[in-house]
Write a protein that holds these residues in place. Structure first.
Motif, mmCIF file in Angstrom:
data_model
loop_
_atom_site.group_PDB
_atom_site.id
_atom_site.type_symbol
_atom_site.label_atom_id
_atom_site.label_comp_id
_atom_site.label_asym_id
_atom_site.label_seq_id
_atom_site.Cartn_x
_atom_site.Cartn_y
_atom_site.Cartn_z
ATOM 1 N N ASP A 99 0.851 -1.183 0.000
ATOM 2 C CA ASP A 99 0.000 0.000 0.000
ATOM 3 C C ASP A 99 0.887 1.233 0.000
ATOM 4 O OD1 ASP A 99 -2.678 1.412 0.596
ATOM 5 O OD2 ASP A 99 -1.351 2.102 2.225
ATOM 6 N N TRP A 100 0.607 2.175 -0.896
ATOM 7 C CA TRP A 100 1.512 3.315 -1.050
ATOM 8 C C TRP A 100 1.548 4.182 0.205
ATOM 9 C CZ3 TRP A 100 -0.058 8.437 -0.796
ATOM 10 C CH2 TRP A 100 -1.435 8.676 -0.903
ATOM 11 N N VAL A 101 0.422 4.282 0.913
ATOM 12 C CA VAL A 101 0.398 5.079 2.144
ATOM 13 C C VAL A 101 1.276 4.427 3.210
ATOM 14 C CG1 VAL A 101 -1.041 5.969 4.017
ATOM 15 C CG2 VAL A 101 -1.896 6.003 1.657
ATOM 16 N N ALA A 102 1.151 3.104 3.346
ATOM 17 C CA ALA A 102 1.957 2.396 4.339
ATOM 18 C C ALA A 102 3.441 2.486 4.009
ATOM 19 C CB ALA A 102 1.518 0.928 4.418
ATOM 20 N N LEU A 103 3.773 2.389 2.716
ATOM 21 C CA LEU A 103 5.170 2.509 2.305
ATOM 22 C C LEU A 103 5.714 3.884 2.654
ATOM 23 C CD1 LEU A 103 7.685 1.469 0.823
ATOM 24 C CD2 LEU A 103 6.655 2.271 -1.329
ATOM 25 N N ALA A 104 4.944 4.924 2.346
ATOM 26 C CA ALA A 104 5.401 6.289 2.648
ATOM 27 C C ALA A 104 5.592 6.485 4.146
ATOM 28 C CB ALA A 104 4.407 7.305 2.102
ATOM 29 N N GLU A 105 4.669 5.976 4.934
ATOM 30 C CA GLU A 105 4.765 6.165 6.386
ATOM 31 C C GLU A 105 5.956 5.424 6.974
ATOM 32 O OE1 GLU A 105 0.970 4.925 7.853
ATOM 33 O OE2 GLU A 105 0.019 6.878 7.440
ATOM 34 N N SER A 106 6.184 4.194 6.522
ATOM 35 C CA SER A 106 7.287 3.419 7.085
ATOM 36 C C SER A 106 8.637 4.003 6.695
ATOM 37 C CB SER A 106 7.188 1.954 6.646
ATOM 38 O OG SER A 106 7.334 1.825 5.239
ATOM 39 N N GLU A 107 8.757 4.461 5.457
ATOM 40 C CA GLU A 107 10.035 5.034 5.013
ATOM 41 C C GLU A 107 10.287 6.393 5.658
ATOM 42 O OE1 GLU A 107 12.507 3.744 2.650
ATOM 43 O OE2 GLU A 107 11.475 1.987 3.455
#
Length: 409
Positions: A99-107
């Motif tokens: 999920d792009w939102v989850a990727l952005a948040e984790s990075e």
């Protein structure tokens, strides 16, 4: 969006010097003379593959800018963005099945951890592109109403010809701009554009991609450049002191951003100085997310490398230089850190007041960190060879290295 914790910056006796720094727009060293509050905007990450050594080198450079200003007894108003929605992020999320939102948040969370470990001072405002959308839409609508923007098949483009100063940031000719535009997110070959260099301000909603209410613009998402303009104008206003980033941002990002702001406000310049950090290479090629030839701060830290040594490795290279990461670069930094810590661990040492002034002079001279490191090396070597009788000297050196170079001894 929150930033990361701030490390304490020791106050040094006396006062630092005003910063002379290379301005890309003029190609010359300029002396910055901010008011009581110095204003700086540094373009942040697109949150995937964070934090590689190229990122770290860039943000280290602008951390030094802040430290020089703080040493002149100014306050610093530092703003940084996060491009938490953009084509590269969406493409990476699709590739990895995330999920792009989850990727952005984790990075972004990993980036914060690395910045904290490296003791880089946090921005006062840390703003994501998504949270800035309500402020972006009115700016695009205003550009359109001013005749500086136009619609093409539902998308809204900025007309570079609407800004008389377009081209003054990078100093490139049209052919070079067109080439870089194609390489760095532009679409110069799209039919129907008034000028091949015109950048997108608002992308109409695409099937399967995130979109937001754009008012009269329709559903969609913002272009890359207008994002930073909206955040900078909101928090800093026109004519702030430094626009910073890596050298690959001079065109198109900083060029376009300046023109957006100048067309919007009728004022010039967007920033008083455009400052760019060099690129870091690995195995003979620039570190690149697309190539995957990356060295990560987090990986080094997991392997037991002291973050202070990582920072010393960055400081060993002038911020404007392109350089290559090698095992020997890190080895030398680890050894230097050991020598410095040994030197300040003794109860007394050679006088340190002159060293503080050497550090100030070096950093005020276009952030000449390598010369600053050499000055500390000389003091540490003298300490090892001769010792000294000044009981306060090791503490002075430790505080100066911390305050001006961000390295905790």
């Amino acid at each position: 969006m929150h930033a990361w914790p701030a490390s304490e910056v020791p106050a040094l006796p006396g006062k630092g010097r005003d910063l002379r720094i290379h301005d890309t727009a003029t190609g010359e060293l300029v002396t910055l003379d901010p008011g009581p509050v110095a204003r700086i905007y540094v373009c942040g990450i697109t949150p995937y593959d964070a934090t590689h050594m190229g990122h770290a080198a860039t943000y280290n450079a602008f951390d030094l800018v802040q430290r020089v200003w703080l040493d002149t007894k100014r306050q610093v108003h530092y703003v940084q963005n996060v491009t938490d929605v953009d084509d590269p992020l969406l493409e990476r999320a699709t590739r990895d099945g995330k999920d792009w939102v989850a990727l952005a948040e984790s990075e972004t969370a990993l980036f914060r951890e690395d910045m904290t470990a490296l003791r880089l001072l946090p921005p006062r405002h840390y703003i994501g592109a998504v949270e800035a959308i309500p402020g972006i839409v009115p700016l695009v609508e205003r550009l359109r109403d001013l005749g500086a923007a136009y619609e093409l098949e539902g998308d809204t483009y900025f007309s570079v010809e609407s800004d008389a100063h377009f081209g003054e940031v990078s100093g490139l000719d049209a052919a070079a701009m067109k080439l870089l535009s194609a390489e760095r997110g532009g679409d110069p070959e799209r039919p129907g554009k008034k000028n091949p260099l015109d950048p997108m301000l608002w992308m109409a909603a695409r099937e399967g991609e995130p979109s937001w209410d754009g008012g009269s613009l329709g559903r969609g998402r913002p272009g890359w450049h207008i994002e930073c303009v909206a955040i900078a104008l909101d928090h800093l206003g026109m004519g702030f002191d430094v626009q910073g980033g890596g050298s690959d941002l001079a065109f198109p990002h900083h060029e376009m951003g300046a023109s957006h702001a100048q067309a919007l406000t009728g004022e010039y310049p967007f920033a008083k100085a455009y400052v760019h950090a060099g690129m870091v290479a690995l195995n003979g090629a620039k570190m690149s997310k697309s190539k995957g030839n990356l060295v990560f701060v987090s990986k080094l830290r997991r392997d037991g490398v002291d973050a202070a040594a990582i920072r010393l490795a960055l400081l060993a290279h002038h911020y404007r230089a392109d350089w290559e990461w090698t095992d020997s670069v890190l080895t030398e930094a680890v050894e230097r850190l050991g020598r410095w810590r040994a030197a300040v661990s003794r109860p007394d040492g050679p006088p340190a007041e002159a060293l503080v002034e050497e550090l100030r002079e070096a950093l005020a001279n276009d952030l000449d960190a390598p010369s600053a490191l050499a000055a500390v090396d000389r003091w540490a070597a003298r300490q090892a060879a001769e010792g000294g009788t000044d009981e306060g000297a090791p503490g002075v050196v430790s505080r100066a290295v911390d305050a001006l170079l961000g390295v905790a001894l």
